[in-house]
Design an enzyme around this catalytic site. Structure first.
Site, PDB file in Angstrom:
ATOM      1  N   LYS A  67       0.859  -1.176   0.000  1.00 39.96           N
ATOM      2  CA  LYS A  67       0.000   0.000   0.000  1.00 39.96           C
ATOM      3  C   LYS A  67       0.901   1.233   0.000  1.00 39.96           C
ATOM      4  O   LYS A  67       1.960   1.235   0.642  1.00 39.96           O
ATOM      5  CB  LYS A  67      -0.863  -0.030   1.263  1.00 39.96           C
ATOM      6  CG  LYS A  67      -1.890   1.081   1.378  1.00 39.96           C
ATOM      7  CD  LYS A  67      -2.728   0.884   2.642  1.00 39.96           C
ATOM      8  CE  LYS A  67      -3.829   1.909   2.807  1.00 39.96           C
ATOM      9  NZ  LYS A  67      -4.645   1.669   4.008  1.00 39.96           N
ATOM     10  N   SER A 142      -9.532   1.514   3.164  1.00 41.30           N
ATOM     11  CA  SER A 142      -8.745   2.303   2.249  1.00 41.30           C
ATOM     12  C   SER A 142      -7.673   1.535   1.481  1.00 41.30           C
ATOM     13  O   SER A 142      -7.112   2.050   0.520  1.00 41.30           O
ATOM     14  CB  SER A 142      -8.068   3.419   3.039  1.00 41.30           C
ATOM     15  OG  SER A 142      -7.145   2.873   3.978  1.00 41.30           O
ATOM     16  N   SER A 166      -9.399  -0.881   7.363  1.00 43.68           N
ATOM     17  CA  SER A 166      -8.931  -0.714   5.988  1.00 43.68           C
ATOM     18  C   SER A 166      -8.233  -1.906   5.346  1.00 43.68           C
ATOM     19  O   SER A 166      -7.992  -1.886   4.140  1.00 43.68           O
ATOM     20  CB  SER A 166      -8.000   0.485   5.893  1.00 43.68           C
ATOM     21  OG  SER A 166      -8.773   1.645   5.817  1.00 43.68           O
TER      22      SER A 166
HETATM   23  N1  GLN Z   1     -12.754   3.853   7.063  1.00 48.43           N
HETATM   24  C1  GLN Z   1     -12.025   4.248   8.220  1.00 48.43           C
HETATM   25  C2  GLN Z   1     -11.627   5.711   8.108  1.00 48.43           C
HETATM   26  O1  GLN Z   1     -11.948   6.282   7.137  1.00 48.43           O
HETATM   27  C3  GLN Z   1     -10.840   3.356   8.442  1.00 48.43           C
HETATM   28  C4  GLN Z   1      -9.672   3.670   7.605  1.00 48.43           C
HETATM   29  C5  GLN Z   1      -8.501   2.815   7.881  1.00 48.43           C
HETATM   30  O2  GLN Z   1      -8.605   1.752   8.500  1.00 48.43           O
HETATM   31  N2  GLN Z   1      -7.347   3.297   7.469  1.00 48.43           N
HETATM   32  O3  GLN Z   1     -11.014   6.264   8.966  1.00 48.43           O
END
Ligand code: GLN
Length: 470
Positions: A67, A142, A166
């Site tokens: 990532k 994400s 994410s």
């Molecule tokens: N969807 C969550 C956020 O927007 C988690 C994101 C993540 O785990 N990086 O913060």
């Protein structure tokens, strides 16, 4: 070179390379070819790695992807943001270094929501990533780029980061396995910080065994990250043992959540039945505080983010929009460099951390976080695992969800593990209307091997999960 090499697990590829049945160079070339063929269609890689070193006799000679918030010397690390568009990694993250030492071959850096804020990978500053089961749909986020890289067979495995789901959410939306280890077992050194008390690096792969194996390489104490634990955990320990007598609890009240999709709910209860058949003791519990997880997370995570992102000021990192005077330069840089969602988080975080509101919001959220962790730990003192759906909904259309609150609520089942630092894995269960549905197993801190063992057994009972036709 077998045509269907992309179907093989990472562990099998490594075994075949070590015993000479596959050549590493050709294997790397094969996956690069798949990337060249499919990358544009699905919007997966932000950058590819140019010089590739290969060592056939290493323990884990397998191509992989990172990532784009994880540093790898010699690559750009953009975090999906304009502000870091031309930022070159000055060193390797600890996970990158450990994979390199094990012989894994980095092929590229994957697309993500800007600074890992999002659940759909629509918030990258560069392009959207598409779900390989239906390119009109979001892949989850994400770490959407990493999940799609694995689901489309562009790489045998990839790393993601999980602050509130994410890794697990995109794994579930793409029909692959995603594992968030216990907080502190994998070093965050070289991971661009979002919410430091929640962030955790972990693997996305086609099988639970691959996830366990990759975690065994990247995990372990790291003097460069003071939150890493000295505890040694053998992630592969007992992976193949049976799961008779394992006590599995599920929070009944959270399965009555009105936004829970009926098909996802059915898939969840089917999965519970499978575990019962395998000899697990399944029982419902009430966990009223878990319902507050999203509210607590969306105070704590933006608070930490607003502080972590203060460093992008046009002076030290990445983009600088030069204006007359220091304040104007900060302003210009951050105005152009950050996208809408990141700005929203910085505003929320700055607000809740401000002297006037700190006690009313941030301080209170910390207290409720403790209560939620206690509720989880109490249930886990009488049970071995907690089972939940991974996401309340199936993948929606790209661009369909506009309200931030709606997609914040998509994290309801994944956030608890981050708030309490627990290990959790998402495993695909079935397809519903042609889209994958996942289920999640969460355990006590450091019970990662048990979580993986149950997931591995579950996978065997479920049978082989298809890959999308692309
Ligand atoms: N969807 C969550 C956020 O927007 C988690 C994101 C993540 O785990 N990086 O913060």
């Amino acid at each position: 070179m077998p045509d269907e090499l992309y179907r093989m697990s990472a562990v099998d590829i490594a075994r075949n390379i070590r015993n000479g049945k596959l050549q590493l160079r050709e294997t790397v070339e094969y996956f690069l070819n798949r990337i060249r063929t499919y990358n544009e269609k699905f919007g997966v890689f932000i950058s590819l790695v140019e010089s590739i070193n290969t060592r056939e006799n290493a323990p884990f000679p397998v191509p992989y992807a990172l990532k784009d918030n994880i540093l790898a010397l010699g690559t750009r690390t953009t975090c999906g943001s304009r502000i870091l568009e031309n930022y070159h990694s000055p060193y390797d993250a600890t996970v990158t270094m450990r994979l390199k030492e094990a012989g894994a071959v980095l092929l590229g850096k994957t697309n993500m929501d800007e600074f890992a804020m999002g659940s759909t990978t629509e918030f990258s500053a560069f392009f959207v990533t598409r779900n390989p089961w239906n390119i009109e749909k979001v892949p989850g986020g994400s770490s959407g780029g990493s999940a799609v890289a694995v689901a489309t067979g562009m790489v045998p495995f990839a790393l993601g980061s999980d602050t509130g789901g994410s890794i697990r959410l995109p794994a579930s939306f793409c029909g692959v396995v995603g594992f968030k280890p216990t907080y502190g077992l994998v070093s965050r050194y070289g991971l661009v910080a979002f919410g430091s008390s929640l962030d955790q690096i972990g693997p996305i792969a086609k099988t639970v065994e691959d996830c366990a194996f990759v975690t065994s390489i990247i995990a372990g104490y790291d003097p460069k990250d003071s939150t890493t634990s000295k505890k040694r955990v053998d992630f592969l320990n007992g992976l193949n043992d049976n799961i008779r007598g394992v006590r599995v609890a599920y929070p009944r009240n959270l399965l009555e959540y009105e936004a829970l999709d009926a098909d996802v709910r059915d898939a969840f209860f089917e999965s519970l039945k499978m575990l019962e058949k395998a000899g697990c003791e399944v029982k419902p519990v009430e966990m009223p505080l878990l319902e507050k997880s999203v509210a607590v997370y969306y105070i704590i995570a933006p608070g930490e983010a607003s502080s972590n992102l203060a460093r992008y000021d046009g002076m030290r990192y990445g983009l600088r929009v030069q204006e007359e005077g220091l304040d104007a330069t900060y302003h210009g840089t951050r105005e152009i460099g950050f996208g809408e969602e990141v700005k929203r988080r910085i505003l929320m975080g700055t607000f809740t951390l401000s002297a006037t509101y700190y006690e009313a919001y941030y301080d209170k959220a910390l207290k409720v976080r403790r209560l939620i962790a206690n509720e989880l730990n109490n249930v886990l003192s009488e049970n071995d695992l907690i089972m939940l759906p991974t996401s309340p909904v199936k993948p929606h259309n790209i661009g369909e969800v506009q309200s931030p609150l709606t997609y914040y609520l998509m994290d309801i089942y994944t956030i608890p593990a981050n708030l309490a630092g627990l290990p959790a894995v998402s495993v695909p269960v079935c397809l519903s209307d042609g889209l994958p549905v996942g289920v999640q197993f969460m355990g006590k801190r450091y019970s990662d091997p048990l979580v993986l063992r149950v997931a591995h057994n579950f996978e065997k009972m479920r049978g082989e999960f298809p890959l999308p036709k692309i």
